[in-house]
Scaffold this motif. Structure first.
Motif, PDB file in Angstrom:
ATOM      1  N   MET A   1       0.843  -1.165   0.000  1.00 18.26           N
ATOM      2  CA  MET A   1       0.000   0.000   0.000  1.00 18.26           C
ATOM      3  C   MET A   1       0.898   1.240   0.000  1.00 18.26           C
ATOM      4  O   MET A   1       1.884   1.304   0.715  1.00 18.26           O
ATOM      5  CB  MET A   1      -0.892  -0.021   1.243  1.00 18.26           C
ATOM      6  N   GLN A   2       0.529   2.203  -0.798  1.00 11.32           N
ATOM      7  CA  GLN A   2       1.274   3.458  -0.887  1.00 11.32           C
ATOM      8  C   GLN A   2       0.733   4.440   0.146  1.00 11.32           C
ATOM      9  O   GLN A   2      -0.475   4.643   0.247  1.00 11.32           O
ATOM     10  CB  GLN A   2       1.141   4.052  -2.289  1.00 11.32           C
ATOM     11  N   LEU A   3       1.634   5.057   0.903  1.00  5.78           N
ATOM     12  CA  LEU A   3       1.263   6.051   1.905  1.00  5.78           C
ATOM     13  C   LEU A   3       1.737   7.422   1.457  1.00  5.78           C
ATOM     14  O   LEU A   3       2.903   7.595   1.104  1.00  5.78           O
ATOM     15  CB  LEU A   3       1.912   5.723   3.246  1.00  5.78           C
ATOM     16  N   VAL A   4       0.850   8.379   1.472  1.00  3.57           N
ATOM     17  CA  VAL A   4       1.197   9.744   1.075  1.00  3.57           C
ATOM     18  C   VAL A   4       1.945  10.415   2.228  1.00  3.57           C
ATOM     19  O   VAL A   4       1.460  10.453   3.354  1.00  3.57           O
ATOM     20  CB  VAL A   4      -0.065  10.553   0.707  1.00  3.57           C
ATOM     21  N   VAL A   5       3.139  10.933   1.941  1.00  4.07           N
ATOM     22  CA  VAL A   5       3.933  11.632   2.955  1.00  4.07           C
ATOM     23  C   VAL A   5       4.032  13.131   2.666  1.00  4.07           C
ATOM     24  O   VAL A   5       4.499  13.892   3.507  1.00  4.07           O
ATOM     25  CB  VAL A   5       5.345  11.021   3.107  1.00  4.07           C
ATOM     26  N   GLY A   6       3.601  13.538   1.479  1.00  2.00           N
ATOM     27  CA  GLY A   6       3.646  14.952   1.144  1.00  2.00           C
ATOM     28  C   GLY A   6       3.022  15.229  -0.206  1.00  2.00           C
ATOM     29  O   GLY A   6       2.772  14.314  -0.994  1.00  2.00           O
ATOM     30  N   ARG A   7       2.741  16.502  -0.432  1.00  2.00           N
ATOM     31  CA  ARG A   7       2.230  16.960  -1.732  1.00  2.00           C
ATOM     32  C   ARG A   7       3.053  18.164  -2.137  1.00  2.00           C
ATOM     33  O   ARG A   7       3.235  19.099  -1.362  1.00  2.00           O
ATOM     34  CB  ARG A   7       0.757  17.344  -1.642  1.00  2.00           C
ATOM     35  N   HIS A 116      -2.929   3.836   7.590  1.00  2.00           N
ATOM     36  CA  HIS A 116      -3.212   2.619   6.825  1.00  2.00           C
ATOM     37  C   HIS A 116      -3.528   1.429   7.721  1.00  2.00           C
ATOM     38  O   HIS A 116      -4.159   0.473   7.274  1.00  2.00           O
ATOM     39  CB  HIS A 116      -2.043   2.294   5.886  1.00  2.00           C
ATOM     40  N   GLN A 117      -3.138   1.474   8.998  1.00  2.00           N
ATOM     41  CA  GLN A 117      -3.467   0.396   9.919  1.00  2.00           C
ATOM     42  C   GLN A 117      -4.943   0.433  10.316  1.00  2.00           C
ATOM     43  O   GLN A 117      -5.512  -0.591  10.683  1.00  2.00           O
ATOM     44  CB  GLN A 117      -2.615   0.486  11.191  1.00  2.00           C
ATOM     45  N   LEU A 118      -5.547   1.602  10.264  1.00  2.00           N
ATOM     46  CA  LEU A 118      -6.927   1.782  10.714  1.00  2.00           C
ATOM     47  C   LEU A 118      -7.949   1.659   9.596  1.00  2.00           C
ATOM     48  O   LEU A 118      -9.075   1.202   9.818  1.00  2.00           O
ATOM     49  CB  LEU A 118      -7.079   3.142  11.395  1.00  2.00           C
ATOM     50  N   VAL A 119      -7.576   2.066   8.390  1.00  2.00           N
ATOM     51  CA  VAL A 119      -8.519   2.045   7.269  1.00  2.00           C
ATOM     52  C   VAL A 119      -8.948   0.606   6.989  1.00  2.00           C
ATOM     53  O   VAL A 119      -8.127  -0.297   6.883  1.00  2.00           O
ATOM     54  CB  VAL A 119      -7.900   2.696   6.015  1.00  2.00           C
ATOM     55  N   ARG A 136     -11.401   6.377   6.149  1.00  2.41           N
ATOM     56  CA  ARG A 136     -10.148   7.138   6.098  1.00  2.41           C
ATOM     57  C   ARG A 136      -9.992   7.876   7.415  1.00  2.41           C
ATOM     58  O   ARG A 136     -10.881   7.872   8.254  1.00  2.41           O
ATOM     59  CB  ARG A 136     -10.121   8.098   4.913  1.00  2.41           C
ATOM     60  N   ILE A 137      -8.852   8.539   7.552  1.00  6.81           N
ATOM     61  CA  ILE A 137      -8.586   9.368   8.726  1.00  6.81           C
ATOM     62  C   ILE A 137      -8.425  10.803   8.238  1.00  6.81           C
ATOM     63  O   ILE A 137      -7.668  11.071   7.310  1.00  6.81           O
ATOM     64  CB  ILE A 137      -7.280   8.947   9.443  1.00  6.81           C
TER      65      ILE A 137
END
Length: 186
Positions: A1-7, A116-119, A136-137
């Motif tokens: 799973m890809q986690l967004v760390v910034g935009r 991602h652990q909660l979704v 989502r959170i």
């Protein structure tokens, strides 16, 4: 799973630096020089003015390597390898920076969780009544919010505070929620 760390935000200066909207609790570690970040798959901002050849649109690289990162007036400024001018930096605007969840260390604190652990976890009351699942959170200024997808398709926001969410059972795949009267009706 890809986690967004910034935009990636707007360019800063003329040498290709960009601002980054941080979406991680550990910006110093995530944005350290030498770190390679993946970009959101298929991200191609429309900007033909930065093409290598006329008429060929700029394509966001699949990976960006951080050459330099610094904090300036509460923002993170990053210089990526190969992004040497303001026009190319502008073409990166809006690109999401991601890491693989397998590369992320689990939190040391047992009361801390990555999104991602909660979704996808089931949300139940202390009596076992199923309320829905975590969609989502949302990270609000006052507290994090669990976005609950209700069985009938509606969503509800649940403040992620111990008084309302007394237990998170990752092994059991559930979040126990004791909502005050009316919270799920909003």
């Amino acid at each position: 799973m890809q986690l967004v760390v910034g935009r990636i935000g707007k360019p800063h200066g003329v040498r290709g630096e960009v601002t980054v909207e941080v979406r991680t609790d550990e910006p110093e570690a995530r944005f350290a020089p030498g770190t390679v970040l993946r970009t959101e798959p298929g991200a191609t901002p429309p900007s033909p003015s930065t093409a290598d050849e006329p008429g060929v649109p700029f394509r966001v690289p699949a990976e960006l390597t951080i050459e330099e990162a610094r904090f300036h007036q509460g923002r993170v400024l990053i210089a990526f390898g190969g992004i040497l001018d303001r026009n190319t930096a502008e073409a990166l605007r809006g690109t999401l920076l991601v890491v693989d969840s397998a590369d992320v260390e689990p939190p040391e604190d047992p009361e801390e969780f990555h999104d991602h652990q909660l979704v996808g976890l089931a949300v139940v009351t202390p009596a076992g009544e199923r309320l829905g699942e975590v969609a989502r959170i949302d990270h609000a200024p006052s507290s994090d919010l669990l976005v609950l997808r209700r069985p009938e398709g509606r969503t509800a926001l649940i403040p992620f505070v111990r008084a309302i969410v007394p237990e998170v059972d990752l092994a059991g795949g559930r979040v126990i929620v004791d909502p005050p009267a009316g919270l799920l009706d909003l």
